[in-house]
Write a protein that holds these residues in place. Structure first.
Motif, PDB file in Angstrom:
ATOM      1  N   GLN A 237     100.423  93.364  26.385  1.00 46.68           N
ATOM      2  CA  GLN A 237      99.875  94.646  27.454  1.00 46.68           C
ATOM      3  C   GLN A 237      99.165  95.214  26.466  1.00 46.68           C
ATOM      4  OE1 GLN A 237      99.831  94.987  30.147  1.00 46.68           O
ATOM      5  NE2 GLN A 237      98.924  97.123  30.156  1.00 46.68           N
ATOM      6  N   GLY A 238      99.082  95.002  24.933  1.00 51.00           N
ATOM      7  CA  GLY A 238      98.824  96.399  24.469  1.00 51.00           C
ATOM      8  C   GLY A 238      96.996  95.617  24.046  1.00 51.00           C
ATOM      9  N   VAL A 239      97.118  94.098  23.471  1.00 51.57           N
ATOM     10  CA  VAL A 239      95.494  93.586  23.294  1.00 51.57           C
ATOM     11  C   VAL A 239      94.663  93.672  25.002  1.00 51.57           C
ATOM     12  CG1 VAL A 239      94.038  91.408  23.231  1.00 51.57           C
ATOM     13  CG2 VAL A 239      96.527  91.771  22.175  1.00 51.57           C
ATOM     14  N   THR A 240      95.614  94.004  26.184  1.00 47.47           N
ATOM     15  CA  THR A 240      94.993  94.264  27.676  1.00 47.47           C
ATOM     16  C   THR A 240      95.192  95.683  27.480  1.00 47.47           C
ATOM     17  OG1 THR A 240      96.127  92.607  28.539  1.00 47.47           O
ATOM     18  CG2 THR A 240      94.955  94.320  29.905  1.00 47.47           C
ATOM     19  N   GLU A 241      95.077  96.471  26.983  1.00 46.54           N
ATOM     20  CA  GLU A 241      94.745  98.010  26.535  1.00 46.54           C
ATOM     21  C   GLU A 241      93.469  98.324  25.560  1.00 46.54           C
ATOM     22  OE1 GLU A 241      97.433 100.981  26.469  1.00 46.54           O
ATOM     23  OE2 GLU A 241      99.028  99.476  27.485  1.00 46.54           O
ATOM     24  N   ALA A 242      93.500  97.387  24.373  1.00 47.78           N
ATOM     25  CA  ALA A 242      92.347  97.215  23.865  1.00 47.78           C
ATOM     26  C   ALA A 242      90.937  96.459  24.333  1.00 47.78           C
ATOM     27  CB  ALA A 242      93.126  96.571  22.107  1.00 47.78           C
TER      28      ALA A 242
END
Length: 256
Positions: A237-242
């Motif tokens: 999910q953090g990669v998606t936000e990034a």
């Protein structure tokens, strides 16, 4: 106790001694002190522009305390060596700059061409147009150097797709190969590439990575990384936000 010399007096004396070295055609001041963003304890970044050859032994012979490196010791690319010195109690970084190489890279930048070279302390390496950026923003103390009239339109067109391509590929690989194993460090690499894309799209010269994320509007990446827990789902999910954050920054930087 003798009075402490002013910064300008120190700079004048130092520039005179450097300009007198054999082969030196120009001396410039770079870094934060050239751009008016220095702190009281900031280093002094000076560049020696030479044509044909320069013998670092002549710099060493000045007797200043510190380490003098040879030509090519910093990787042999456009950022080809220098010295870390103490001069009159001040920390001074010296960079060697081959005028022929600088002129070549300026012509390449005008045509929208560049390479990326590995260099210590630069997370994603340096674009060869970094030395063109120095010509554009550094303060000439002695001699003369070529100076770009503007940020080349061809470079403004070619650099952002390169950097966003690397950022996108890095995030895709992070999502597939790193986040499921609890790792997210590659996001910092992607963010730095995106920051280069943003500044190039704006037509802004970059001479190093200090403050680059904040300048590109990507300072939130640090906050994103530090608040994540090391579980695969959270990191994916953090990669998606990034990805969303980087895409927005790049889109906003593109010329209308």
């Amino acid at each position: 106790m003798p009075p402490v010399p002013s910064d300008e007096d120190f700079l004048d004396r130092t520039a005179d001694r450097l300009a007198a070295l054999p082969g030196v055609h120009a001396v410039t001041l770079g870094g934060s002190r050239a751009q008016g963003t220095e702190r009281p304890d900031s280093d002094w970044d000076l560049a020696l522009y030479y044509r044909g050859s320069f013998d670092p032994g002549d710099l060493r012979a000045l007797g200043w305390e510190g380490e003098v490196c040879g030509i090519g010791d910093w990787g042999g690319g456009v950022f080809n060596g220098g010295a870390w010195l103490t001069v009159e109690g001040r920390r001074v970084d010296i960079h060697y700059r081959d005028l022929a190489a600088a002129e070549h890279e300026m012509a390449e930048a005008e045509a929208g061409r560049f390479r990326v070279e590995a260099l210590m302390f630069h997370l994603v390496g340096i674009p060869t147009y970094l030395i063109v950026a120095e010509l554009a923003v550094n303060r000439v103390l002695r001699g003369d150097t070529p100076r770009p009239r503007t940020y080349p339109p061809a470079l403004r067109a070619s650099a952002p797709p390169h950097w966003t391509g690397v950022a996108d590929a890095t995030l895709a690989y992070t999502r597939a190969g790193h986040a499921p194993r609890g790792a997210l460090a590659q996001v910092a690499v992607a963010a730095t590439c995106a920051a280069h894309a943003v500044t190039a799209a704006r037509g802004e010269w970059v001479t190093n990575e200090k403050g680059l994320l904040q300048r590109a509007g990507l300072g939130g990446i640090d906050e994103l990384i530090t608040r994540l827990t090391a579980t695969p789902d959270t990191l994916v999910q953090g990669v998606t936000e990034a990805e969303d954050m980087l895409a927005r920054a790049v889109a906003e930087a593109r010329p209308a």
